[in-house]
Design an enzyme around this catalytic site. Structure first.
Site, PDB file in Angstrom:
ATOM      1  N   ARG A 164      -6.605 -22.189   6.354  1.00  8.09           N
ATOM      2  CA  ARG A 164      -6.974 -23.502   6.321  1.00  8.09           C
ATOM      3  C   ARG A 164      -8.174 -23.937   7.360  1.00  8.09           C
ATOM      4  O   ARG A 164      -8.166 -23.310   8.462  1.00  8.09           O
ATOM      5  CB  ARG A 164      -5.842 -24.504   7.024  1.00  8.09           C
ATOM      6  CG  ARG A 164      -4.691 -24.531   5.849  1.00  8.09           C
ATOM      7  CD  ARG A 164      -3.513 -25.248   6.202  1.00  8.09           C
ATOM      8  NE  ARG A 164      -3.579 -26.677   5.964  1.00  8.09           N
ATOM      9  CZ  ARG A 164      -3.473 -27.764   6.944  1.00  8.09           C
ATOM     10  NH1 ARG A 164      -3.466 -27.371   8.174  1.00  8.09           N
ATOM     11  NH2 ARG A 164      -3.530 -29.097   6.752  1.00  8.09           N
ATOM     12  N   ASP A 213     -12.964 -21.065  -0.002  1.00  8.86           N
ATOM     13  CA  ASP A 213     -13.588 -20.543  -1.096  1.00  8.86           C
ATOM     14  C   ASP A 213     -12.808 -21.008  -2.569  1.00  8.86           C
ATOM     15  O   ASP A 213     -13.662 -20.917  -3.351  1.00  8.86           O
ATOM     16  CB  ASP A 213     -13.528 -18.934  -1.017  1.00  8.86           C
ATOM     17  CG  ASP A 213     -14.349 -18.438  -0.111  1.00  8.86           C
ATOM     18  OD1 ASP A 213     -15.667 -18.400  -0.246  1.00  8.86           O
ATOM     19  OD2 ASP A 213     -14.265 -17.892   0.941  1.00  8.86           O
ATOM     20  N   ARG A 230     -10.248  -8.083   9.940  1.00  9.17           N
ATOM     21  CA  ARG A 230     -10.650  -8.381   8.663  1.00  9.17           C
ATOM     22  C   ARG A 230     -11.946  -7.810   8.242  1.00  9.17           C
ATOM     23  O   ARG A 230     -12.925  -7.755   8.867  1.00  9.17           O
ATOM     24  CB  ARG A 230     -10.745 -10.006   8.483  1.00  9.17           C
ATOM     25  CG  ARG A 230     -10.742 -10.353   6.961  1.00  9.17           C
ATOM     26  CD  ARG A 230     -10.633 -12.030   6.653  1.00  9.17           C
ATOM     27  NE  ARG A 230     -11.860 -12.684   7.542  1.00  9.17           N
ATOM     28  CZ  ARG A 230     -12.452 -13.732   6.727  1.00  9.17           C
ATOM     29  NH1 ARG A 230     -12.303 -14.058   5.387  1.00  9.17           N
ATOM     30  NH2 ARG A 230     -13.571 -14.330   7.189  1.00  9.17           N
ATOM     31  N   GLU A 261      -8.655 -15.529  -2.706  1.00  7.36           N
ATOM     32  CA  GLU A 261      -9.329 -16.725  -2.467  1.00  7.36           C
ATOM     33  C   GLU A 261     -10.203 -17.488  -3.674  1.00  7.36           C
ATOM     34  O   GLU A 261     -10.123 -18.894  -3.512  1.00  7.36           O
ATOM     35  CB  GLU A 261     -10.632 -16.178  -1.259  1.00  7.36           C
ATOM     36  CG  GLU A 261     -10.369 -15.513  -0.200  1.00  7.36           C
ATOM     37  CD  GLU A 261     -11.451 -15.007   0.400  1.00  7.36           C
ATOM     38  OE1 GLU A 261     -12.095 -15.870   1.182  1.00  7.36           O
ATOM     39  OE2 GLU A 261     -11.722 -13.702   0.439  1.00  7.36           O
ATOM     40  N   HIS A 316     -14.692 -19.520  13.309  1.00  7.97           N
ATOM     41  CA  HIS A 316     -15.573 -20.050  12.171  1.00  7.97           C
ATOM     42  C   HIS A 316     -16.344 -21.016  12.966  1.00  7.97           C
ATOM     43  O   HIS A 316     -16.139 -22.013  13.897  1.00  7.97           O
ATOM     44  CB  HIS A 316     -14.874 -20.836  11.091  1.00  7.97           C
ATOM     45  CG  HIS A 316     -14.065 -19.856  10.493  1.00  7.97           C
ATOM     46  ND1 HIS A 316     -13.283 -18.930  10.837  1.00  7.97           N
ATOM     47  CD2 HIS A 316     -14.159 -19.403   9.053  1.00  7.97           C
ATOM     48  CE1 HIS A 316     -12.494 -17.970   9.800  1.00  7.97           C
ATOM     49  NE2 HIS A 316     -13.398 -18.337   8.756  1.00  7.97           N
ATOM     50  N   ARG A 357     -21.452 -19.225   2.358  1.00  6.55           N
ATOM     51  CA  ARG A 357     -20.271 -19.288   3.000  1.00  6.55           C
ATOM     52  C   ARG A 357     -19.645 -20.832   2.812  1.00  6.55           C
ATOM     53  O   ARG A 357     -20.406 -21.589   2.731  1.00  6.55           O
ATOM     54  CB  ARG A 357     -20.185 -18.947   4.617  1.00  6.55           C
ATOM     55  CG  ARG A 357     -20.484 -17.631   4.855  1.00  6.55           C
ATOM     56  CD  ARG A 357     -20.162 -17.271   6.309  1.00  6.55           C
ATOM     57  NE  ARG A 357     -20.019 -15.797   6.494  1.00  6.55           N
ATOM     58  CZ  ARG A 357     -19.093 -14.884   6.384  1.00  6.55           C
ATOM     59  NH1 ARG A 357     -18.079 -15.471   5.930  1.00  6.55           N
ATOM     60  NH2 ARG A 357     -19.204 -13.718   6.668  1.00  6.55           N
TER      61      ARG A 357
END
Length: 936
Positions: A628, A590, A421, A550, A154, A767
């Site tokens: 997280r 999210d 994913r 989410e 990320h 995002r």
């Protein structure tokens, strides 16, 4: 900057904290020296004047914005860039000094014989015993406990790998300097080395020239194995076994206590650059790292274990290993350990050569039969350890060989578990296309949920593939199937541990899970057989299928979806084949963006509690995977408190959680913090496992239901307040994009993924990372508090009993206390003066600006007031003096960066396309994120 910072700036009431002030002053002086030498007196004097204005304003309790504007307003942009760099590097070095000081304090506590700190395993064992948990129960939990941090790509780590390397060297030098306090000559030499590192920083570019590729992200993650994980994870495993012997009076062996995971190269959700070749690269890079470590250690041991049969007698098993090594060099004729280890090196090398194009390290002395699995290597290492112990060299076995034996057991030849994913909407499109190509049906996307489940279940009973060799698929479907084929290949080459999980983003329904099962069946990762003695289909799976819930609505329905899944006979076979474990992932980022801070926290808690009950009713073991991030708005905060605040009974001896962005380097770039972080995760997981629901019932008693009802009402009000502004105001997106540098963040080369899943301008499609990143840059940080103040205000009103109830919840309920503590950390970082400056300059429509900003500031005031009321302190960091001191040290140096960022954003948005303006904006984003220590 000879006086940077002066004595008052970093003075602390605790004399033990004097050293951090010394370190920051030294680093400031070195930056000043380099700045003057490299850029001249004029720039040096400007930076010093800006620094003094920022520090004096903060010290006086005022915001120095106007003074800084006067100093910097007419400064040429080229000069501003140097000022940005000076304060950016100073913030980075101040952070480094903080980290060194924290470790210094911990070391002094240990040397003074202080009690084990909270979050350490000895302290957790003491706490459990004090709660009446027997030592046998604690040992039983430790035998099966599993903790898996999962490193993701990320994009919130703004620092370059090169810069991180300098930071590591500076940290080591500061620590060394502390230890040389009574040796002035050596200390002066260390200061010279620090000066060189500061010079390197000054002449190093803060920004990357190009956007990171997935390949770069893979390599960045792999460095943490060399810097800490190969050493720390086996050490922790050994220390847990030692703790069990010494404190619990029993022996345990848990080779899976800590294992590492990764998403890098397997996470396709919204990242078009993760393709089949990239997945293959990720798997092979991980394996190369594991093989490289094990081969290097075997090679090292073959040099170091030089015991001679003229002096010792090895076991027969060790002698047999030596004889099988085909090492006839006469110089090693009496050195059986060297010969045995060289043979083991040759066998592992042959094993690696069968699956890797380029085996790391030197080639072996002979071609031997490859190991069939890493278990065979472990067995041979056991032979070496046993033999060493037989002739009084057990110390060598424990300190030299056992760490490698543990490392092979933990990391295997795959290094870490790589998750795949993808988003559920992609799966349904691909399944629909496969059904169309196979002639199953053309209208899958038009079916309702019940009809979809019926079609999918029928397909899972059918062994024939949906694709023929000549099937023509769209690029999307072909790409997805190529990735899955590569995953199947990885299982064949590196074993099932290489890719053990498939995560489904935005999972809503049972069909979202069954679609993945159908896709996995196409490549042989889900297999269909028949039950013994019957013709009934028997389905097995090579990996866990993990729905990720989410949004607030999805979290509320999660247990219902899980119950329906576990009621499906075919899917239940998959779960049973996975040893009765069902993993479910819950998304913090999210859900926060969807429902705001308090509703997100409560929805996650409720969902986990309901999922735990559903799994228990179905006789299935539940493993929760926590998505997280680094900031509170994305589920961040102290891990120990967060784990203990989970619903009782939800941990069950197994924890998986993501480690993202800037937090990965903070936790794993050095052995000491890596050890502390992993031990904290293990300790908290142990406590949460042993302190089950019965203990919370005792703790809360009859008030548990009252607390629940209060939270339902509070979360509902907070949710309404948040949605009314963020999603209900027709121009809120416009305000967000104006007051924050979110559009400019997209041009910062910090990750391979696009900032939005689609080209839509809606918040829903943005995002969570740039959403949080943007609010952090303008210092409003609404993701960690907005709506909470209104919730408390409306819930309590004039009712003193309700106020006392909330205070009681804070005092007695770990969940509520953690939520308030984390909110306090965010509130302490909010700066409404700076945020107002952003709004006044960057949002030109005054009535519109005043309306939105007014609502935000009013809500912030409510949040501060109620936080003080419920915690009993006006200081949101009253229980966190470490962070409070950190903020005092760092924040004065961020003020000039914010003032310059606002000015540069205004110029750029007014049409100034000077390359230096754009570079200046990117530099401020980078420097502010570095100074704040978490960004998105």
């Amino acid at each position: 900057m000879d006086a940077l910072p002066d004595a008052d700036e970093n003075r602390d009431d605790d004399p033990r904290d004097a050293a951090i002030g010394d370190d920051i002053r030294l680093l400031g002086r070195l930056i000043g020296d380099v700045l003057r030498e490299q850029s001249g007196d004029e720039l040096y004097e400007l930076v010093e004047e800006v620094r003094l204005a920022a520090v004096s304003g903060r010290r006086a309790g005022e915001r120095p914005i106007e003074a800084l504007r006067d100093l910097l307003g007419d400064t040429p942009v080229g000069v501003q860039i140097d000022v940005i760099r000076a304060f950016g590097w100073l913030s980075l070095l101040a952070n480094t000094a903080e980290d060194v000081h924290h470790e210094r304090r911990r070391r002094l506590r240990r040397e003074a014989g202080a009690r084990p700190p909270v979050g350490s395993l000895p302290a957790s064992v003491e706490r459990l015993v004090a709660h009446g948990i027997g030592t046998d129960a604690i040992a039983a939990a430790l035998r099966t406990l599993t903790v898996t941090p999962v490193i993701t790509a990320h994009p919130t780590e703004v620092r370059r790998k090169t810069v991180l390397g300098v930071v590591e060297r500076v940290a080591a030098l500061l620590d060394r300097r502390t230890r040389l306090a009574e040796h002035p000559i050596e200390a002066a030499e260390v200061e010279d080395e620090l000066r060189r590192e500061v010079l390197v920083l000054w002449q190093t570019a803060m920004l990357r020239l190009s956007k990171l590729r997935v390949r770069d992200e893979i390599n960045e993650a792999l460095r943490y194995y060399e810097t800490s994980l190969f050493r720390v994870v086996p050490e922790l495993s050994a220390d847990v076994e030692r703790l069990a012997r010494e404190h619990l009076g029993t022996s345990i062996r848990n080779g899976g206590l800590v294992s590492m995971g990764s998403w890098i190269g397997g996470d396709r959700d919204g990242n078009p650059f993760v393709t089949a070749p990239v997945l293959r690269l990720a798997i092979e890079s991980n394996a190369t790292q594991a093989y490289g470590h094990h081969l290097a250690e075997l090679h090292r041991l073959s040099r170091e274990l030089s015991m001679s049969t003229r002096l010792i007698t090895p076991t027969d098993e060790l002698s047999a290993l030596a004889d099988a090594a085909m090492d006839d060099t006469r110089f090693r004729g009496d050195e059986p350990y060297r010969r045995a280890l060289r043979g083991m090196h040759a066998r592992l090398w042959a094993m690696a050569a069968a699956v890797l194009d380029d085996v790391p390290g030197p080639e072996p002395h002979a071609v031997l039969e490859p190991y069939a699995s890493s278990d065979e290597l472990i067995a041979d290492l056991d032979v070496v350890c046993d033999s060493l112990g037989s002739h009084g060299a057990g110390l060598l076995a424990d300190t030299l060989v056992d760490p490698l034996r543990r490392a092979v057991g933990i990391f295997g030849t795959h290094l870490c578990s790589l998750d795949m994913r993808q988003n559920s909407v992609v799966h349904e499109r691909v399944v629909a296309e496969l059904f169309r190509v196979a002639g199953v049906r053309d209208d899958y996307l038009d079916l309702d949920e019940a009809a979809r489940v019926e079609v999918l279940t029928a397909e899972l009973r059918c062994p024939r593939p949906l694709r023929g060799p000549d099937a023509e698929l769209t690029d999307e479907a072909a790409g997805e199937m190529a990735v899955l084929e590569e995953a199947a290949s990885a299982h064949r080459r590196f074993g099932a541990r290489s890719i053990p999980h498939y995560v489904i983003s935005m999972a809503h329904t049972v069909s979202d899970v069954l679609e993945v099962a159908v896709l996995l069946k196409e490549v042989g990762l889900v297999r269909i057989g028949t039950s013994t003695g019957t013709e009934d289909p028997r389905i097995t799976s090579g990996l866990d299928i993990v729905p990720l819930f989410e949004t607030i609505d999805d979290l509320d329905r999660a247990s219902e979806v899980l119950a329906a899944l576990l009621d499906d006979p075919l899917y239940r076979q998959i779960v049973d084949h996975r040893d009765g474990w069902q993993e479910v992932m819950v998304g913090y980022s999210d859900s926060n963006k969807d429902g705001g801070y308090l509703m997100s926290q409560w929805a996650l808690y409720r969902a986990q509690r309901a999922l735990t009950a559903t799994a228990a009713d179905a006789g299935v073991r539940l493993r929760l995977f926590h998505g997280r991030g680094g900031t509170v708005g994305r589920g961040g905060g102290p891990a120990y408190q967060a784990i203990l605040a989970q619903p009782p009974g939800s941990v069950q001896g197994a924890l998986r959680m993501t480690e993202q962005g800037e937090m990965v380097a903070a936790k794993y770039s050095q052995p000491v913090p890596a050890r502390r972080n992993l031990e904290t995760l293990v300790a908290a997981t142990l406590e949460a496992t042993c302190l089950d629901a019965d203990h919370l019932v005792v703790q809360l008693g009859d008030d548990a239901d009252r607390f629940d009802r209060a939270m339902d009402e509070l979360a509902g009000i907070a949710h309404e307040t948040y949605r009314d502004l963020v999603y209900g105001h027709p121009r809120f997106v416009e305000f967000f994009r104006a007051i924050t540098p979110v559009n400019e963040i997209a041009s910062l080369n910090v990750g391979s993924r696009p900032a939005s899943r689609t080209k839509s301008d809606r918040i829903e499609d943005l995002r969570a990372i740039p959403w949080v990143f943007g609010w952090t840059q303008c210092r409003l940080n609404i993701t960690g508090w907005f709506g909470v103040g209104s919730a408390f205000e409306r819930y309590v009103g004039d009712d003193a009993a309700r106020r006392r109830l909330l205070q009681d919840m804070h005092e007695r309920w770990p969940f509520f206390r953690a939520a308030l503590n984390n909110m306090g950390m965010v509130l302490a970082k909010v700066d409404t003066g700076l945020a107002t400056r952003y709004a006044e300059v960057l949002v030109p429509d005054e009535p519109f600006r005043d309306e939105i900003l007014g609502r935000l500031l009013a809500e912030h005031d409510l949040a501060r007031r109620w936080h003080a009321t419920l915690t009993g302190s006006d200081d949101p960091l009253a229980d966190n003096p470490t962070l409070s001191r950190s903020i005092r040290n760092r924040f004065p140096y961020l003020d000039p960066l914010h003032v310059m960022q606002v000015d540069l954003l205004r110029r750029h948005r007014d049409g100034d396309r000077d390359e230096l303006v754009e570079r200046g904006i990117q530099l401020t984003i980078n420097a502010i994120a570095t100074g704040l220590r978490n960004s998105g």
